[in-house]
Scaffold this motif. Structure first.
Motif, PDB file in Angstrom:
ATOM      1  N   LYS A 155      -6.587  -5.187  -1.935  1.00 23.26           N
ATOM      2  CA  LYS A 155      -5.787  -4.170  -2.627  1.00 23.26           C
ATOM      3  C   LYS A 155      -6.662  -3.331  -3.579  1.00 23.26           C
ATOM      4  O   LYS A 155      -6.607  -2.100  -3.597  1.00 23.26           O
ATOM      5  CB  LYS A 155      -4.663  -4.861  -3.410  1.00 23.26           C
ATOM      6  N   PHE A 178       0.818  -1.210   0.000  1.00 27.53           N
ATOM      7  CA  PHE A 178       0.000   0.000   0.000  1.00 27.53           C
ATOM      8  C   PHE A 178       0.852   1.260   0.000  1.00 27.53           C
ATOM      9  O   PHE A 178       0.415   2.319   0.431  1.00 27.53           O
ATOM     10  CB  PHE A 178      -0.939  -0.023   1.219  1.00 27.53           C
ATOM     11  N   LEU A 179       2.101   1.142  -0.484  1.00 25.35           N
ATOM     12  CA  LEU A 179       2.990   2.299  -0.426  1.00 25.35           C
ATOM     13  C   LEU A 179       2.618   3.336  -1.485  1.00 25.35           C
ATOM     14  O   LEU A 179       2.100   3.013  -2.552  1.00 25.35           O
ATOM     15  CB  LEU A 179       4.456   1.879  -0.572  1.00 25.35           C
ATOM     16  N   LYS A 212       1.511  14.064  -8.741  1.00 27.62           N
ATOM     17  CA  LYS A 212       1.405  14.590  -7.377  1.00 27.62           C
ATOM     18  C   LYS A 212       2.799  15.057  -6.969  1.00 27.62           C
ATOM     19  O   LYS A 212       3.770  14.774  -7.684  1.00 27.62           O
ATOM     20  CB  LYS A 212       0.870  13.526  -6.416  1.00 27.62           C
ATOM     21  N   ASN A 237      -7.720   0.796  -3.178  1.00 26.39           N
ATOM     22  CA  ASN A 237      -7.495   1.872  -4.149  1.00 26.39           C
ATOM     23  C   ASN A 237      -8.815   2.413  -4.701  1.00 26.39           C
ATOM     24  O   ASN A 237      -8.943   3.607  -4.968  1.00 26.39           O
ATOM     25  CB  ASN A 237      -6.586   1.394  -5.282  1.00 26.39           C
ATOM     26  N   GLU A 287       3.801   6.572  -3.905  1.00 28.84           N
ATOM     27  CA  GLU A 287       4.961   7.224  -4.508  1.00 28.84           C
ATOM     28  C   GLU A 287       5.186   8.535  -3.752  1.00 28.84           C
ATOM     29  O   GLU A 287       4.239   9.186  -3.317  1.00 28.84           O
ATOM     30  CB  GLU A 287       4.689   7.534  -5.987  1.00 28.84           C
TER      31      GLU A 287
HETATM   32  C1  UGA Z   1      -1.809   4.887  -4.374  1.00 29.42           C
HETATM   33  C2  UGA Z   1      -2.287   4.495  -2.963  1.00 29.42           C
HETATM   34  O1  UGA Z   1      -2.425   5.676  -2.165  1.00 29.42           O
HETATM   35  C3  UGA Z   1      -1.281   3.548  -2.297  1.00 29.42           C
HETATM   36  O2  UGA Z   1      -1.799   3.116  -1.038  1.00 29.42           O
HETATM   37  C4  UGA Z   1      -1.085   2.332  -3.204  1.00 29.42           C
HETATM   38  O3  UGA Z   1      -0.137   1.429  -2.658  1.00 29.42           O
HETATM   39  C5  UGA Z   1      -0.597   2.796  -4.565  1.00 29.42           C
HETATM   40  O4  UGA Z   1      -1.571   3.703  -5.139  1.00 29.42           O
HETATM   41  C6  UGA Z   1      -0.446   1.565  -5.421  1.00 29.42           C
HETATM   42  O5  UGA Z   1      -1.457   0.932  -5.727  1.00 29.42           O
HETATM   43  O6  UGA Z   1       0.693   1.148  -5.671  1.00 29.42           O
HETATM   44  P1  UGA Z   1      -0.060   6.678  -5.319  1.00 29.42           P
HETATM   45  O7  UGA Z   1      -0.549   6.320  -6.679  1.00 29.42           O
HETATM   46  O8  UGA Z   1       1.399   6.752  -5.076  1.00 29.42           O
HETATM   47  O9  UGA Z   1      -0.609   5.635  -4.219  1.00 29.42           O
HETATM   48  O10 UGA Z   1      -0.636   8.097  -4.988  1.00 29.42           O
HETATM   49  P2  UGA Z   1      -1.715   8.728  -3.983  1.00 29.42           P
HETATM   50  O11 UGA Z   1      -1.013   9.435  -2.901  1.00 29.42           O
HETATM   51  O12 UGA Z   1      -2.725   7.740  -3.610  1.00 29.42           O
HETATM   52  O13 UGA Z   1      -2.361   9.834  -4.941  1.00 29.42           O
HETATM   53  C7  UGA Z   1      -3.050   9.438  -6.113  1.00 29.42           C
HETATM   54  C8  UGA Z   1      -3.671  10.628  -6.794  1.00 29.42           C
HETATM   55  O14 UGA Z   1      -4.749  11.132  -6.029  1.00 29.42           O
HETATM   56  C9  UGA Z   1      -2.734  11.825  -7.015  1.00 29.42           C
HETATM   57  O15 UGA Z   1      -2.917  12.306  -8.318  1.00 29.42           O
HETATM   58  C10 UGA Z   1      -3.175  12.841  -5.984  1.00 29.42           C
HETATM   59  O16 UGA Z   1      -2.931  14.161  -6.392  1.00 29.42           O
HETATM   60  C11 UGA Z   1      -4.668  12.537  -5.912  1.00 29.42           C
HETATM   61  N1  UGA Z   1      -5.271  12.946  -4.628  1.00 29.42           N
HETATM   62  C12 UGA Z   1      -4.914  12.335  -3.475  1.00 29.42           C
HETATM   63  C13 UGA Z   1      -6.241  13.940  -4.624  1.00 29.42           C
HETATM   64  O17 UGA Z   1      -6.596  14.500  -5.678  1.00 29.42           O
HETATM   65  N2  UGA Z   1      -6.809  14.298  -3.433  1.00 29.42           N
HETATM   66  C14 UGA Z   1      -6.471  13.703  -2.268  1.00 29.42           C
HETATM   67  O18 UGA Z   1      -7.052  14.082  -1.218  1.00 29.42           O
HETATM   68  C15 UGA Z   1      -5.503  12.715  -2.288  1.00 29.42           C
END
Ligand code: UGA
Length: 461
Positions: free
Chosen positions: A218, A162-163, A335, A222, A165
């Motif tokens: 998983k 669940f990590l 992000k 997501n 980036e």
């Molecule tokens: C996501 C999940 O958060 C992880 O737990 C998971 O392990 C990972 O996918 C995966 O499946 O490998 P990640 O893609 O790195 O992680 O990024 P997030 O931090 O989840 O952000 C995803 C998108 O959502 C970004 O574009 C971010 O800007 C957007 N976001 C996030 C929002 O628009 N609003 C929020 O409140 C949070």
């Protein structure tokens, strides 16, 4: 410190490299395997193939300790270790369903290595795979190529990660929970013992279940995160039509309800990246193969597809026609703290701006090389935020990097042809900015933002 297990990790993408380095950082011997020779070479020279805060330093330290190396020889990696984590990519096919090609190939390689191994070995599928993949695809391939029996000669678990980036190492070292989808008890016992040794007193709750449930956890995870984002973006879209409304305050208000929680309620231009969009599509497609139309998930995806379009619509409100206007785009990565532009909202926004005849100048603290590969010479590239603003008619803040949060209204006034700002991630104070420059933001009621903010402040007192 005595470590009971030697680890191999197959596939040096985000998950693989960060997991491998996290294991090595805690004293484990880790052999990483990667089919791309250029990547192998880079990693062995201490250069991460992608930007991730702290990773180059941790990689250099792991190499220096002699406990970590990367090879393209999967057989050797498997034979010299006790547990193999499969962390290869699972991209989307054109119809949105999951492409399991890399998982299949790596299972074949691991299986053929196991045919030369006498002792018991545990295989762990960490890649994101649709329910049933570990038992119905990986297991038969392993058995066929090794000539051995799963459960007796080797073990098998699905163990999703669940990590995130941008904080991948931290997340690997500090998970909220560990999900072990075990083919049999012995496999689960070994993986649990490994994690308990690895995390010691910091071991989070461990859920032991079937591989199918682990795989589904998983996807559901997501999908829920994506749902939260599309939900708050829907509320943001409603807010924009109510003078005085502000989604940031609404999110704060609902986030204090323990049943809702404050995280993942930041309204913006939509989610991107290599996980949320892909996993949601895969779950939708998979669900349809089961004869169920997941309408909620389809709506989540639909809201997200339209969200970058909001930037264009608001830009038009601010500028009128976009043709011939110079638009500064701050932030390109999907992000902050990553150079990753996969499915980044910035791509859809810039393409639309270009289509409408605007001139685009863009800046991102980390993603410029990736952006140049995508947009080539169709846009201009700046070397800093201030350079990006220079002579622009409008600025769209697309990614909320910390360095952009330091910008003041004066920076926009002094550098832009016209100080007009669209805050696509709600990082600027509407009261301060709307007093000094022409300002709009996602989820901010269009009436009179100044007055609205005063009102909000009154209510907060
Ligand atoms: C996501 C999940 O958060 C992880 O737990 C998971 O392990 C990972 O996918 C995966 O499946 O490998 P990640 O893609 O790195 O992680 O990024 P997030 O931090 O989840 O952000 C995803 C998108 O959502 C970004 O574009 C971010 O800007 C957007 N976001 C996030 C929002 O628009 N609003 C929020 O409140 C949070």
């Amino acid at each position: 410190m005595l470590r009971s297990y030697r680890i191999s990790v197959i596939g040096m993408g985000y998950v693989g490299l960060c997991t491998a380095i996290a294991f090595a950082s805690k004293g484990y011997t880790v052999i990483a395997s990667e089919m791309d020779a250029e990547k192998v070479d880079k990693i062995n020279r201490g250069i991460s193939p992608f930007y991730e805060p702290g990773l180059n330093e941790a990689l250099t330290e792991a190499l220096r300790s002699g406990r970590f190396k990367c090879t393209s020889n999967t057989e050797m990696a498997v034979l010299d270790t006790d547990i193999t984590f499969i962390t290869v990519g699972t991209p989307s096919k054109p119809d949105g369903s999951i492409d399991l090609h890399y998982v299949k190939e790596s299972a074949k390689e691991v299986g053929s290595a196991l045919s030369h191994k006498d002792s018991y070995h545990l295989v762990v599928v960490k890649s994101t795979v649709i329910p049933g993949t570990t038992e119905n695809m990986v297991k038969p391939i392993l058995e066929e190529t090794s000539g051995k029996v799963c459960g007796a000669d080797f073990g098998l678990c699905a163990n999703p990660e669940f990590l995130r980036e941008g904080s991948a190492l931290y997340d690997t070292l500090n998970p909220d929970r560990i999900i072990i989808g075990e083919y049999d008890k012995r496999s689960g016992d070994i993986l649990e013992a490994f994690y308990k040794e690895f995390y010691a007193e910091k071991t989070p709750p461990i859920i032991r279940t079937t591989p199918v449930n682990a795989e589904l956890i998983k996807y559901a995870n997501n999908a829920f995160l994506a749902t939260k984002i599309s939900f708050i973006n829907t509320i943001a879209n409603i807010c924009e039509r109510i003078p005085g409304a502000d989604v940031t305050i609404v999110a704060k208000g609902i986030g204090l309800d323990k049943r809702i929680g404050p995280l993942f309620l930041n309204a913006g231009l939509g989610y991107g990246g290599s996980c949320l969009p892909k996993d949601l599509r895969a779950l939708i497609q998979y669900s349809k193969t089961l004869g169920y139309e997941p309408k909620l998930l389809e709506a989540v995806e639909d809201v997200n597809k339209h969200q970058p379009q909001r930037a264009i619509e608001l830009c038009r409100k601010l500028l009128g026609e976009l043709k011939g206007r110079r638009i500064a785009v701050l932030g390109l990565a999907f992000k902050p703290n990553t150079d990753d532009m996969r499915e980044a909202p910035s791509i859809a926004i810039i393409r639309q701006l270009l289509e409408e005849g605007a001139e685009v100048v863009a800046y991102d603290p980390a993603a410029m090389p990736n952006a140049k590969a995508i947009f080539k010479d169709s846009i201009k590239y700046a070397n800093s935020a201030i350079e990006c603003l220079r002579d622009a008619d409008c600025c769209i803040l697309v990614t909320e990097w910390d360095e952009f949060k330091k910008l003041k209204p004066e920076d926009f006034i002094q550098n832009m042809r016209r100080p007009i700002l669209l805050d696509g991630r709600r990082i600027f104070d509407p009261k301060e900015f709307s007093q000094k420059i022409k300002f709009m933001a996602i989820g901010l009621g269009i009436g009179n933002p100044e007055k609205a903010e005063e009102k909000n402040l009154q209510y907060q007192k």
